[in-house]
Design a protein around this motif. Sequence first.
Motif, PDB file in Angstrom:
ATOM      1  N   LEU A 148      76.344  13.620  31.159  1.00 38.52           N
ATOM      2  CA  LEU A 148      76.718  13.766  30.292  1.00 38.52           C
ATOM      3  C   LEU A 148      76.019  14.465  29.299  1.00 38.52           C
ATOM      4  CD1 LEU A 148      78.754  10.238  30.345  1.00 38.52           C
ATOM      5  CD2 LEU A 148      79.599  12.288  31.282  1.00 38.52           C
ATOM      6  N   GLY A 194      75.359  17.945  26.078  1.00 37.79           N
ATOM      7  CA  GLY A 194      75.667  18.287  24.501  1.00 37.79           C
ATOM      8  C   GLY A 194      74.523  18.084  23.787  1.00 37.79           C
ATOM      9  N   THR A 195      73.286  18.029  24.296  1.00 35.48           N
ATOM     10  CA  THR A 195      72.023  17.788  23.590  1.00 35.48           C
ATOM     11  C   THR A 195      70.985  18.699  24.412  1.00 35.48           C
ATOM     12  OG1 THR A 195      71.306  15.935  25.285  1.00 35.48           O
ATOM     13  CG2 THR A 195      72.505  15.497  23.029  1.00 35.48           C
ATOM     14  N   SER A 240      78.273  17.919  32.485  1.00 28.89           N
ATOM     15  CA  SER A 240      79.359  17.798  31.702  1.00 28.89           C
ATOM     16  C   SER A 240      79.387  18.097  30.302  1.00 28.89           C
ATOM     17  CB  SER A 240      80.300  16.188  31.889  1.00 28.89           C
ATOM     18  OG  SER A 240      81.506  16.088  31.178  1.00 28.89           O
ATOM     19  N   ARG A 279      83.727  21.461  23.055  1.00 21.84           N
ATOM     20  CA  ARG A 279      83.952  21.556  21.675  1.00 21.84           C
ATOM     21  C   ARG A 279      83.388  23.296  21.190  1.00 21.84           C
ATOM     22  NH1 ARG A 279      83.828  16.330  19.982  1.00 21.84           N
ATOM     23  NH2 ARG A 279      85.384  15.451  21.501  1.00 21.84           N
ATOM     24  N   GLY A 295      85.182  19.724  28.948  1.00 15.50           N
ATOM     25  CA  GLY A 295      86.635  18.958  28.467  1.00 15.50           C
ATOM     26  C   GLY A 295      86.383  17.405  28.823  1.00 15.50           C
ATOM     27  N   GLY A 354      89.613  12.160  29.807  1.00 13.21           N
ATOM     28  CA  GLY A 354      90.847  11.282  29.672  1.00 13.21           C
ATOM     29  C   GLY A 354      90.464   9.781  29.725  1.00 13.21           C
ATOM     30  N   GLY A 355      89.705   9.516  28.816  1.00 18.26           N
ATOM     31  CA  GLY A 355      89.039   8.158  28.397  1.00 18.26           C
ATOM     32  C   GLY A 355      88.386   7.553  29.658  1.00 18.26           C
ATOM     33  N   HIS A 365      74.722  12.858  22.490  1.00 18.32           N
ATOM     34  CA  HIS A 365      74.039  12.794  21.215  1.00 18.32           C
ATOM     35  C   HIS A 365      74.176  11.476  20.678  1.00 18.32           C
ATOM     36  CE1 HIS A 365      73.509  13.349  16.786  1.00 18.32           C
ATOM     37  NE2 HIS A 365      72.802  14.487  17.070  1.00 18.32           N
ATOM     38  N   ALA A 414      77.484  10.273  19.548  1.00 12.09           N
ATOM     39  CA  ALA A 414      78.591  10.234  20.542  1.00 12.09           C
ATOM     40  C   ALA A 414      79.090   9.232  21.072  1.00 12.09           C
ATOM     41  CB  ALA A 414      78.382  11.633  21.471  1.00 12.09           C
ATOM     42  N   ALA A 415      79.518   8.229  20.011  1.00  9.55           N
ATOM     43  CA  ALA A 415      79.591   6.733  20.566  1.00  9.55           C
ATOM     44  C   ALA A 415      80.968   6.527  21.532  1.00  9.55           C
ATOM     45  CB  ALA A 415      79.910   6.060  19.189  1.00  9.55           C
ATOM     46  N   MET A 461      82.039   8.615  23.557  1.00  8.73           N
ATOM     47  CA  MET A 461      81.755   8.946  25.212  1.00  8.73           C
ATOM     48  C   MET A 461      80.697   7.939  25.606  1.00  8.73           C
ATOM     49  SD  MET A 461      82.375  11.425  27.205  1.00  8.73           S
ATOM     50  CE  MET A 461      82.675  10.039  28.462  1.00  8.73           C
ATOM     51  N   LYS A 492      72.824  13.255   9.646  1.00 12.14           N
ATOM     52  CA  LYS A 492      72.582  12.132  10.607  1.00 12.14           C
ATOM     53  C   LYS A 492      71.088  11.899  10.863  1.00 12.14           C
ATOM     54  CE  LYS A 492      76.842  13.250  12.504  1.00 12.14           C
ATOM     55  NZ  LYS A 492      77.699  13.841  13.605  1.00 12.14           N
TER      56      LYS A 492
HETATM   57  N1  LIG Z   1      78.269  13.681  17.221  1.00 14.99           N
HETATM   58  C1  LIG Z   1      77.296  14.655  16.867  1.00 14.99           C
HETATM   59  O1  LIG Z   1      76.722  14.476  15.947  1.00 14.99           O
HETATM   60  C2  LIG Z   1      76.769  15.501  18.009  1.00 14.99           C
HETATM   61  C3  LIG Z   1      76.156  16.262  17.818  1.00 14.99           C
HETATM   62  C4  LIG Z   1      75.479  17.122  18.719  1.00 14.99           C
HETATM   63  C5  LIG Z   1      76.084  17.424  19.769  1.00 14.99           C
HETATM   64  N2  LIG Z   1      77.263  16.373  20.115  1.00 14.99           N
HETATM   65  C6  LIG Z   1      77.952  16.577  21.623  1.00 14.99           C
HETATM   66  O2  LIG Z   1      79.159  17.105  21.402  1.00 14.99           O
HETATM   67  C7  LIG Z   1      80.092  16.271  22.177  1.00 14.99           C
HETATM   68  C8  LIG Z   1      80.924  15.744  21.410  1.00 14.99           C
HETATM   69  O3  LIG Z   1      80.660  14.728  20.491  1.00 14.99           O
HETATM   70  P1  LIG Z   1      81.428  13.748  19.781  1.00 14.99           P
HETATM   71  O4  LIG Z   1      80.527  13.113  18.497  1.00 14.99           O
HETATM   72  O5  LIG Z   1      82.873  14.167  19.492  1.00 14.99           O
HETATM   73  O6  LIG Z   1      81.658  12.743  20.835  1.00 14.99           O
HETATM   74  P2  LIG Z   1      82.561  11.401  21.049  1.00 14.99           P
HETATM   75  O7  LIG Z   1      83.112  11.154  19.724  1.00 14.99           O
HETATM   76  O8  LIG Z   1      81.661  10.388  21.518  1.00 14.99           O
HETATM   77  O9  LIG Z   1      83.378  11.747  22.370  1.00 14.99           O
HETATM   78  C9  LIG Z   1      84.992  12.182  22.091  1.00 14.99           C
HETATM   79  C10 LIG Z   1      85.500  12.544  23.226  1.00 14.99           C
HETATM   80  O10 LIG Z   1      85.107  13.876  23.863  1.00 14.99           O
HETATM   81  C11 LIG Z   1      84.792  13.879  25.213  1.00 14.99           C
HETATM   82  N3  LIG Z   1      83.499  13.948  25.264  1.00 14.99           N
HETATM   83  C12 LIG Z   1      82.649  13.760  24.610  1.00 14.99           C
HETATM   84  N4  LIG Z   1      81.089  14.376  25.081  1.00 14.99           N
HETATM   85  C13 LIG Z   1      81.437  14.442  26.408  1.00 14.99           C
HETATM   86  C14 LIG Z   1      80.832  15.269  27.384  1.00 14.99           C
HETATM   87  N5  LIG Z   1      79.692  15.395  27.685  1.00 14.99           N
HETATM   88  N6  LIG Z   1      81.570  15.557  28.639  1.00 14.99           N
HETATM   89  C15 LIG Z   1      82.934  15.337  28.754  1.00 14.99           C
HETATM   90  N7  LIG Z   1      83.856  14.852  27.663  1.00 14.99           N
HETATM   91  C16 LIG Z   1      82.955  14.551  26.499  1.00 14.99           C
HETATM   92  C17 LIG Z   1      85.415  12.464  25.737  1.00 14.99           C
HETATM   93  O11 LIG Z   1      86.756  12.516  25.821  1.00 14.99           O
HETATM   94  P3  LIG Z   1      87.619  11.740  26.994  1.00 14.99           P
HETATM   95  O12 LIG Z   1      87.636  10.256  26.492  1.00 14.99           O
HETATM   96  O13 LIG Z   1      88.892  12.443  27.099  1.00 14.99           O
HETATM   97  O14 LIG Z   1      86.667  11.514  28.196  1.00 14.99           O
HETATM   98  C18 LIG Z   1      85.206  11.775  24.472  1.00 14.99           C
HETATM   99  O15 LIG Z   1      85.848  10.539  24.395  1.00 14.99           O
HETATM  100  C19 LIG Z   1      79.123  15.214  22.953  1.00 14.99           C
HETATM  101  O16 LIG Z   1      79.140  15.830  24.179  1.00 14.99           O
HETATM  102  C20 LIG Z   1      77.860  15.345  22.233  1.00 14.99           C
HETATM  103  O17 LIG Z   1      76.852  15.197  23.008  1.00 14.99           O
HETATM  104  C21 LIG Z   1      77.557  15.556  19.193  1.00 14.99           C
END
Ligand SMILES: NC(=O)c1ccc[n+]([C@@H]2O[C@H](COP(=O)([O-])OP(=O)(O)OC[C@H]3O[C@@H](n4cnc5c(N)ncnc54)[C@H](OP(=O)(O)O)[C@@H]3O)[C@@H](O)[C@H]2O)c1
Length: 255
Positions: free
Chosen positions: A8, A10-11, A32, A36, A50, A53-54, A75, A78-79, A81, A198
Amino acid sequence: MKPSILILGGTTEARELAGQIAAWPHVDATMSLAGRTRTPAAQSLPLRSGGFGGVDGLAGYLRDHRVNALIDATHPYAANMSAHATAAAQRTATPLLMLSRPAWVAVEGDHWIDACDSNAAAELLGSQPRRVFLAVGRQQLAAFVRAPQHFYLIRSIEQVDATVSLPRAQYLLERGPFDVQAERATLIEHAIEMMVSKNSGGDATYAKIAAARALGIPIVMIARPPPPAIACVDTVDAALAWLHHLFGAPTARGV
Ligand SMILES: NC(=O)c1ccc[n+]([C@@H]2O[C@H](COP(=O)([O-])OP(=O)(O)OC[C@H]3O[C@@H](n4cnc5c(N)ncnc54)[C@H](OP(=O)(O)O)[C@@H]3O)[C@@H](O)[C@H]2O)c1
């Protein structure tokens, strides 16, 4: 059949880990992403994109794709996930490891004001209008609608959701990494008085913290959400060691 690994991502760490695993002939691995960013950085592993779905969706994916190991390298903020990964791994008895970089620690010259979340950060900016560099990411912007008196400088890779209305905001569309000199120049050009950040950790986004220190700019630092109660490492090498332990190290013959 080769063992299957799901990362999983995004980093930066997820990308680095993928780069190493891509050279392993004895496993199949998939990256994965949440999907976004319309143009994500190039990946060295096959990509799926994408939400799942939970918890149910992720558990179904782990079963359907016979995933033998799950690495949560999302990240630190990303609590959702991470919580889903914990629950789905438990339900399907899939070994799970969290790879999360260490948080930054304030050093001499830093002036950090601790905030437990984005709402608290908005309050801590105070009632007097300030010029604020809001380095929090698109999801957290809505919290600052409660403090419309401030000027906000907001930087993102892609256009920010137009439904978040901050009357005195300026948007910069830029993709990092940025060095300290460039960050310093940005803070000076926009006459920034405070920053909200952050505690992401790592090098990729640290330049703004160093630039704020150099200019004596206070930072409202939003605390990390509590990590899930699972095995956790903070380096790519340690994650690779965990995989070696599960699946053996790749050999010259690829078995
Ligand atoms: N939060 C930050 O500050 C930050 C900064 C840099 C990068 N990111 C990256 O951006 C993504 C989204 O961050 P967020 O803070 O919105 O996360 P989040 O609130 O923890 O996740 C929201 C939803 O997005 C989907 N999701 C998140 N990461 C995923 C992954 N790697 N693969 C597939 N689905 C994923 C999941 O949907 P479902 O429930 O439908 O599975 C999850 O329930 C993460 O992958 C994270 O690593 C986040």
